[in-house]
Every structure is written in structure tokens, then in C-alpha cells.
Design a protein around this motif. Structure first.
Motif, PDB file in Angstrom:
ATOM      1  N   ALA A 152     -26.258 119.754 -10.189  1.00 48.26           N
ATOM      2  CA  ALA A 152     -25.959 118.892  -9.044  1.00 48.26           C
ATOM      3  C   ALA A 152     -27.242 118.482  -8.322  1.00 48.26           C
ATOM      4  N   THR A 153     -28.168 119.413  -8.175  1.00 51.48           N
ATOM      5  CA  THR A 153     -29.435 119.126  -7.498  1.00 51.48           C
ATOM      6  C   THR A 153     -30.245 118.085  -8.267  1.00 51.48           C
ATOM      7  N   ILE A 154     -30.348 118.263  -9.587  1.00 49.66           N
ATOM      8  CA  ILE A 154     -31.087 117.292 -10.409  1.00 49.66           C
ATOM      9  C   ILE A 154     -30.410 115.930 -10.346  1.00 49.66           C
ATOM     10  N   GLU A 155     -29.093 115.933 -10.498  1.00 48.10           N
ATOM     11  CA  GLU A 155     -28.344 114.673 -10.502  1.00 48.10           C
ATOM     12  C   GLU A 155     -28.522 113.905  -9.194  1.00 48.10           C
ATOM     13  N   GLU A 156     -28.392 114.591  -8.073  1.00 46.76           N
ATOM     14  CA  GLU A 156     -28.501 113.933  -6.768  1.00 46.76           C
ATOM     15  C   GLU A 156     -29.921 113.444  -6.501  1.00 46.76           C
ATOM     16  N   THR A 157     -30.907 114.244  -6.893  1.00 45.88           N
ATOM     17  CA  THR A 157     -32.290 113.927  -6.560  1.00 45.88           C
ATOM     18  C   THR A 157     -32.899 112.881  -7.489  1.00 45.88           C
ATOM     19  N   ALA A 158     -32.539 112.903  -8.775  1.00 48.81           N
ATOM     20  CA  ALA A 158     -33.139 111.988  -9.752  1.00 48.81           C
ATOM     21  C   ALA A 158     -32.455 110.628  -9.783  1.00 48.81           C
ATOM     22  N   LEU A 168     -40.255 113.237 -10.399  1.00 44.83           N
ATOM     23  CA  LEU A 168     -40.564 114.634 -10.725  1.00 44.83           C
ATOM     24  C   LEU A 168     -40.808 115.504  -9.494  1.00 44.83           C
ATOM     25  N   ASP A 169     -41.687 115.085  -8.606  1.00 43.39           N
ATOM     26  CA  ASP A 169     -42.004 115.914  -7.437  1.00 43.39           C
ATOM     27  C   ASP A 169     -40.788 116.143  -6.556  1.00 43.39           C
ATOM     28  N   GLU A 170     -40.003 115.108  -6.373  1.00 44.45           N
ATOM     29  CA  GLU A 170     -38.797 115.215  -5.549  1.00 44.45           C
ATOM     30  C   GLU A 170     -37.796 116.201  -6.161  1.00 44.45           C
ATOM     31  N   VAL A 171     -37.593 116.121  -7.471  1.00 41.96           N
ATOM     32  CA  VAL A 171     -36.669 117.024  -8.163  1.00 41.96           C
ATOM     33  C   VAL A 171     -37.201 118.455  -8.117  1.00 41.96           C
ATOM     34  N   LYS A 172     -38.484 118.629  -8.365  1.00 39.42           N
ATOM     35  CA  LYS A 172     -39.096 119.967  -8.344  1.00 39.42           C
ATOM     36  C   LYS A 172     -38.915 120.620  -6.975  1.00 39.42           C
ATOM     37  N   ASP A 173     -39.193 119.873  -5.917  1.00 44.13           N
ATOM     38  CA  ASP A 173     -39.042 120.415  -4.560  1.00 44.13           C
ATOM     39  C   ASP A 173     -37.588 120.766  -4.255  1.00 44.13           C
ATOM     40  N   ALA A 174     -36.653 119.919  -4.671  1.00 46.86           N
ATOM     41  CA  ALA A 174     -35.229 120.184  -4.433  1.00 46.86           C
ATOM     42  C   ALA A 174     -34.770 121.427  -5.188  1.00 46.86           C
ATOM     43  N   LEU A 175     -35.247 121.604  -6.422  1.00 51.24           N
ATOM     44  CA  LEU A 175     -34.881 122.795  -7.199  1.00 51.24           C
ATOM     45  C   LEU A 175     -35.433 124.055  -6.545  1.00 51.24           C
TER      46      LEU A 175
END
Length: 112
Positions: A75-81, A13-20
Motif C-alpha cells: 500500500a505504501t509503495i502504491e500510494e507513493t509511486a 525513489l526517494d519519496e518511496v524510500k522515505d515512506a517505507l
């Protein structure tokens, strides 16, 4: 406008949130959910007894975005999650008819 719903592993979650945030997506709704996909849960051992965990804890993200931001957000969610392991999750893109900001009354893209 589109509503993106992503089901991901909780520790991502934190990684995806920061990337978004880095790609310019500011608003996000997060819910703790449970479910299962193709893996149908898993078996665990507790105090010598084996039991089946049918519903796996996940996190559901809901993000309203303009049509121009959909590809970048997905793309951001896919790559990060992505971990490359079973249960990484799913992303759903749903047409969003309208949005209204309650405080100001703004509608459509201005509301998101």
C-alpha cells in the motif's frame, strides 16, 4: 515471508524510500533497470531525427518482509509511486522460502 519487487519511475525513489522507512521497513535493494510494458516505449525527437526508445529507464526495488508487513508495504509503495500516468510501474509479491543473515547466521524473519 515475502519478497516484494516493485518497478517504479526513477524520480519517485526517494519519496518511496522515505515512506517505507516511516512504516518500519528498513532493508531495501535498489537496481537501475530498463524495460517496457503496455506502452512499448515511445518516440523521441533528437536533432530533427525521430527515433524509438524501446526500453524506458526504471528503478527496481526488492524488499524482503514478514507476512504481516506485506499489505502495509504494498500500500505504501502504491500510494507513493503513483502519478496517475502511463508507466507508473508494477508490484510483484513473491513467496520467500528462507533468508539467512550472513554475519550472524540468523534465519527466517529474524534475518530480515
Amino acid at each position: 515471508m515475502k519478497l516484494i519487487e516493485a518497478i517504479i519511475k526513477p524520480f519517485k525513489l526517494d519519496e518511496v524510500k522515505d515512506a517505507l522507512n516511516e512504516v518500519g521497513i528498513e532493508g531495501i535493494t535498489v537496481s537501475e533497470v530498463k524495460g517496457y510494458g503496455r506502452q512499448k516505449g515511445h518516440t523521441e525527437l533528437y536533432r530533427g531525427a525521430e527515433y524509438v526508445v524501446d526500453f524506458i529507464p526504471k528503478v527496481k526495488l526488492q524488499i524482503a518482509v514478514s507476512d504481516e508487513m506485506v499489505a502495509k508495504a504494498v500500500a505504501t509503495i502504491e500510494e507513493t509511486a503513483k502519478t496517475g500516468r502511463i508507466g507508473d510501474g508494477k508490484i510483484f509479491i513473491i513467496p520467500l522460502e528462507d533468508a539467512v543473515r550472513i554475519r550472524t547466521g540468523e534465519k527466517g524473519d529474524e534475518a530480515i
